[in-house]
Motif scaffolding. Sequence first.
Motif, short mmCIF file in Angstrom:
data_model
loop_
_atom_site.label_atom_id
_atom_site.label_comp_id
_atom_site.label_asym_id
_atom_site.label_seq_id
_atom_site.Cartn_x
_atom_site.Cartn_y
_atom_site.Cartn_z
N TRP A 1 -41.80 31.43 121.28
CA TRP A 1 -42.68 31.14 120.15
C TRP A 1 -42.84 32.36 119.26
CZ3 TRP A 1 -47.24 33.06 118.23
CH2 TRP A 1 -47.90 32.28 117.26
N LEU A 2 -42.99 33.53 119.85
CA LEU A 2 -43.14 34.76 119.07
C LEU A 2 -41.89 35.04 118.24
CD1 LEU A 2 -44.93 37.01 121.71
CD2 LEU A 2 -45.88 36.25 119.52
N ARG A 3 -40.74 34.79 118.79
CA ARG A 3 -39.50 35.00 118.04
C ARG A 3 -39.37 34.01 116.89
NH1 ARG A 3 -34.56 37.15 121.67
NH2 ARG A 3 -35.74 38.58 123.03
N ALA A 4 -39.87 32.80 117.11
CA ALA A 4 -39.76 31.77 116.07
C ALA A 4 -40.86 31.86 115.03
CB ALA A 4 -39.78 30.39 116.72
N ILE B 1 -49.89 26.65 122.94
CA ILE B 1 -48.60 27.34 122.78
C ILE B 1 -48.00 27.67 124.14
CG2 ILE B 1 -47.52 29.47 121.98
CD1 ILE B 1 -49.62 29.48 119.69
N ALA B 2 -48.79 28.29 125.00
CA ALA B 2 -48.28 28.77 126.29
C ALA B 2 -47.82 27.63 127.19
CB ALA B 2 -49.35 29.59 127.00
N GLU B 3 -48.49 26.47 127.10
CA GLU B 3 -48.19 25.35 127.99
C GLU B 3 -47.41 24.24 127.29
OE1 GLU B 3 -51.83 25.58 131.14
OE2 GLU B 3 -52.35 24.87 129.13
N ALA B 4 -46.75 24.59 126.20
CA ALA B 4 -46.02 23.58 125.42
C ALA B 4 -44.93 22.90 126.24
CB ALA B 4 -45.41 24.23 124.18
N ARG B 5 -44.32 23.62 127.17
CA ARG B 5 -43.23 23.06 127.97
C ARG B 5 -43.70 22.56 129.34
NH1 ARG B 5 -39.14 28.06 126.58
NH2 ARG B 5 -38.66 27.46 124.43
N ASP C 1 -51.64 34.49 114.39
CA ASP C 1 -51.99 34.74 115.79
C ASP C 1 -50.91 35.48 116.56
OD1 ASP C 1 -54.53 33.60 115.73
OD2 ASP C 1 -53.77 31.59 116.15
N ALA C 2 -49.83 35.89 115.90
CA ALA C 2 -48.70 36.47 116.61
C ALA C 2 -49.07 37.75 117.35
CB ALA C 2 -47.54 36.72 115.65
#
Length: 249
Positions: A204-207, A8-12, A213-214
């Motif tokens: 990601w948290l907003r989406a 998640i953190a390194e998706a971009r 896991d939020a």
Amino acid sequence: MSLRFHEIAEARHRILNPLTDDKLDLLGEICRVDAGTRQLDLACGKGEMLNRWSARYGHQGIGVDISKVFLEAARDRAGELEVADRVQFVEADAGTYDAEPEAFDIVSCIGATWIGGGLSGTLDLMRRPLRRDGLALVGECYWTAPPPPEAVRALSLEEDTFTSLSGTGERFEQAGFELLEMVLASPDSWDRYVASQWWTISDWLRANPGDPDADAMREFLTTARRSHLEYGREYLGWGVFVLRQEATS
């Protein structure tokens, strides 16, 4: 930090460490990569090193990682750079991957020495597939100044996980390797790697507010941001070290 949190953190991210594009290219030049070079990259992530070097130099490589998400991105990138015929990506545990002995000119593990339980154990893993005069590339953290105990705790590290830059050199020697070269991250490139994750996680948290896991991811974001601002940027360095096994008499 779980594998999913990394994904998640390194998706971009394209490069999953504090190296910039220009320093990744510089590292390839330092290592004198050419079309005859064969490389094994353990815990390869999205495979940017292998793919980019293969596109530039024509070398062949195998990347090993446990993340289906990262490997899919690595294969897509290989297709984009038209190197899929030269670079192979394998889903496997890099710590137990059974590579052909003494078959590679370069064996790399960039920022994932946890695969061998630390630096020494990872160098032992890398030794078997590396031909005798080949290069081992290790990405590793080091302390830029003696850290206070609260910095070690805030960064979720053990006291002896890392050492100073000179102490890291001594660890290479103790493992039977000679330090030939190094390419070090700067505070700015650390920021680009670490801080750019914050926006990705926030989006990601907003989406995904209802994801199981939020809450844990929100806590991770808060902790990671604070620890980098308070301690990481001041005390923690990172670099890729170019090593060769010490000559035998």
